[in-house]
Design a protein around this motif. Structure first.
Motif, short mmCIF file in Angstrom:
data_model
loop_
_atom_site.label_atom_id
_atom_site.label_comp_id
_atom_site.label_asym_id
_atom_site.label_seq_id
_atom_site.Cartn_x
_atom_site.Cartn_y
_atom_site.Cartn_z
N PHE A 57 0.74 -1.14 0.14
CA PHE A 57 0.06 -0.02 -0.05
C PHE A 57 0.85 1.20 -0.08
O PHE A 57 0.64 2.21 -0.64
N PHE A 58 2.10 1.44 0.81
CA PHE A 58 2.63 2.33 0.78
C PHE A 58 3.21 2.76 -0.54
O PHE A 58 3.23 4.07 -1.07
N ALA A 59 3.78 1.73 -1.18
CA ALA A 59 4.28 1.89 -2.74
C ALA A 59 3.00 2.45 -3.67
O ALA A 59 3.43 3.40 -4.47
N ALA A 60 1.88 1.99 -3.46
CA ALA A 60 0.77 2.48 -4.36
C ALA A 60 0.38 4.04 -3.69
O ALA A 60 0.07 4.82 -4.67
N TYR A 61 0.66 4.24 -2.58
CA TYR A 61 0.35 5.44 -1.97
C TYR A 61 1.45 6.62 -2.52
O TYR A 61 0.91 7.57 -3.23
N VAL A 62 2.68 6.29 -2.68
CA VAL A 62 3.58 6.94 -3.48
C VAL A 62 3.57 6.91 -4.95
O VAL A 62 3.49 8.16 -5.52
N LEU A 63 3.04 5.98 -5.48
CA LEU A 63 2.72 5.85 -7.01
C LEU A 63 1.72 7.07 -7.45
O LEU A 63 1.65 7.81 -8.50
N ASN A 64 0.50 6.98 -6.52
CA ASN A 64 -0.57 7.70 -6.68
C ASN A 64 -0.26 9.27 -6.61
O ASN A 64 -0.87 10.08 -7.31
N THR A 65 0.66 9.51 -5.66
CA THR A 65 1.06 10.97 -5.37
C THR A 65 1.75 11.48 -6.87
O THR A 65 1.67 12.62 -7.15
N ILE A 66 2.42 10.65 -7.72
CA ILE A 66 3.14 10.91 -8.71
C ILE A 66 2.08 11.07 -9.77
O ILE A 66 2.11 11.95 -10.65
N LEU A 67 1.13 10.13 -9.82
CA LEU A 67 0.38 10.14 -10.90
C LEU A 67 -0.73 11.18 -10.76
O LEU A 67 -0.86 11.90 -11.91
N GLY A 68 -1.71 11.24 -9.87
CA GLY A 68 -2.48 12.21 -9.86
C GLY A 68 -3.04 12.70 -8.41
O GLY A 68 -3.89 13.59 -8.05
N GLY A 69 -2.07 12.49 -7.51
CA GLY A 69 -2.43 12.91 -6.11
C GLY A 69 -1.68 13.86 -5.60
O GLY A 69 -1.86 14.43 -4.33
N GLY A 70 -0.61 14.61 -6.35
CA GLY A 70 0.31 15.22 -5.69
C GLY A 70 -0.17 16.88 -6.24
O GLY A 70 1.17 17.61 -6.36
N GLY A 71 -1.17 17.13 -6.72
CA GLY A 71 -1.43 18.56 -7.13
C GLY A 71 -0.74 18.72 -8.24
O GLY A 71 -0.86 18.25 -9.26
#
Length: 432
Positions: A274-288
């Motif tokens: 899950f932490f890897a997915a969380y970081v992944l999402n930040t890069i893809l679309g969760g990081g503003g």
């Protein structure tokens, strides 16, 4: 603004942002457990109570009962009617909030230390002796129906309802927790009482307290506040597998700007990746503005003001969702760019620079969440619900930093399913 509200707000604003909090587990003499962060420097306590199950416990055909019930808990209790309850809380400089989601029902309390006993006695009345009288029921029912009518004209709400129905069908997740106009109109007082008895029980409660209160005081408080609730509530619903397949659902609606909700199956919160997915999402679309989707859809092409993605690990299912809005004549272009970026990240992963930037964003922002007793109490209860340990606050950033590029790229290849993305578009797509 009322004087008591000014007092409470001033106390909240005076609290420092901090993540170095010491969390202790407390068990009351009666066996009720809670997490405590003791902070005696300011005479103020925040108490967060959360019951697992939430609106997903609605009985078949009774959708909206739990939501309506939670709205009635402060509309009279014991010998107090709605106005009497509100006046009593105001006189104590106490604030109570009642809320519900698909997975939990939350009760938040804020009170001054000197009024602790009286505030807890009043809160207890709302939990163990709500009157649920017909007058209050009709008033709150009218408020809920007004919200449902408003949502029926909101493109984002329309998209959300359609997406949930596609994903979950007849499962409670498949319909709004507020219910429909038809189900809410049909709810009787007996239905509300049944929802109350099914949800507010000791076998599903999680509690956190933060502020000027000791372990002994908290133990006594827990037994007094919750000891008379039923030992067990209604059976929990079964997990559900999202029924989504790739494609597009178009909903014709007269709006100047189309909106789209998109997604596919996600990842459970307790998955080791899950932490890897969380970081992944930040890069893809969760990081503003730092995210790839924002760069490709907004910055490079000017197709939207904002596009986002987010992991949604519900208790009974997990989704990976995103949202975007664009001019009707450009929404299809935005959809294609999102699909292409989803596929590019699945195939090629992320760069080391993106990984470094995402970690810095996630770890740097984390302490800012701890901006007061109430916020900390909510975080602690969320940790309990998610099965995290009391050391999570101290170890969370280290877990983020431990994620490697290889981890993220492996998860990207496994989690991202560009061919499985389903888009629900509400508007007049293709028209200028």
């Amino acid at each position: 603004m009322k004087y008591w509200m000014i007092v409470v707000l001033s106390l909240l604003l005076a609290l420092p942002a901090r993540a170095g909090v010491e969390v202790r587990e407390v068990t009351s003499p009666g066996g009720v457990s809670a997490w405590l962060v003791e902070e005696p420097s300011i005479p103020f306590v925040a108490l967060e109570i959360r019951f697992r199950g939430g609106a997903s416990l609605d009985a078949p055909g009774k959708r909206g009962a739990t939501n309506l019930m939670m709205g009635l808990l402060e509309e009279g209790a014991g010998s107090l009617d709605s106005q009497g309850f509100a006046r009593a809380a105001e006189a104590l400089a106490a604030q109570f909030d009642y809320d519900v989601s698909d997975d939990t029902a939350s009760v938040s309390a804020r009170f001054l230390s000197e009024n602790k006993d009286q505030a807890i006695a009043l809160l207890r009345l709302s939990l163990v002796a709500p009157t649920i009288d017909e007058t209050a029921l009709e008033r709150v029912r009218g408020q809920v129906l007004a919200g449902i009518r408003s949502d029926a004209q909101d493109p984002n709400a329309i998209a959300g309802r359609a997406f949930d129905a596609l994903a979950f069908g007849d499962h409670p997740y498949g319909s709004p927790l507020e219910g429909s106009a038809e189900t809410v109109q049909a709810l009787s007082r007996d239905d509300i009482v049944a929802a109350y008895r099914g949800l507010l029980a000791r076998d599903r409660v999680h509690v956190a307290a933060v502020g000027d209160i000791t372990e002994a005081e908290l133990g006594t408080l827990l037994d007094h506040l919750l000891g008379d609730l039923p030992a067990a509530g209604a059976p929990m619903p079964a997990p559900v597998q999202p029924m989504l397949s790739g494609g597009t659902t178009l909903i014709d609606y007269d709006t100047p700007q189309a909106v789209a909700l998109f997604g596919h199956q996600g990842m459970a919160r307790d998955d080791e990746d899950f932490f890897a997915a969380y970081v992944l999402n930040t890069i893809l679309g969760g990081g503003g503005f730092e995210s790839r989707l924002m760069e490709e859809v907004r910055v490079k092409r000017g197709l939207t003001y904002g596009v986002y993605s987010y992991l949604v690990p519900k208790d009974l299912a997990a989704l990976y969702l995103g949202s975007v809005s664009s001019a009707n004549d450009r929404i299809f272009e935005a959809v294609e760019v999102i699909r292409a970026e989803w596929a590019r990240m699945a195939a090629h992963g992320v760069t080391e620079e993106e990984l470094t930037r995402a970690k810095a964003l996630l770890t740097g922002a984390y302490p800012l969440r701890f901006d007061g007793n109430g916020a900390i109490a909510r975080i602690l209860v969320g940790m309990q619900i998610e099965g995290l340990g009391t050391d999570y606050i101290a170890t969370r950033n280290a877990r983020v930093n431990a994620v490697t590029r290889a981890d993220v790229n492996r998860v990207a290849a496994e989690l991202l399913r560009p061919e499985g993305l389903h888009f629900v578009i509400v508007g007049k797509p293709g028209k200028g």
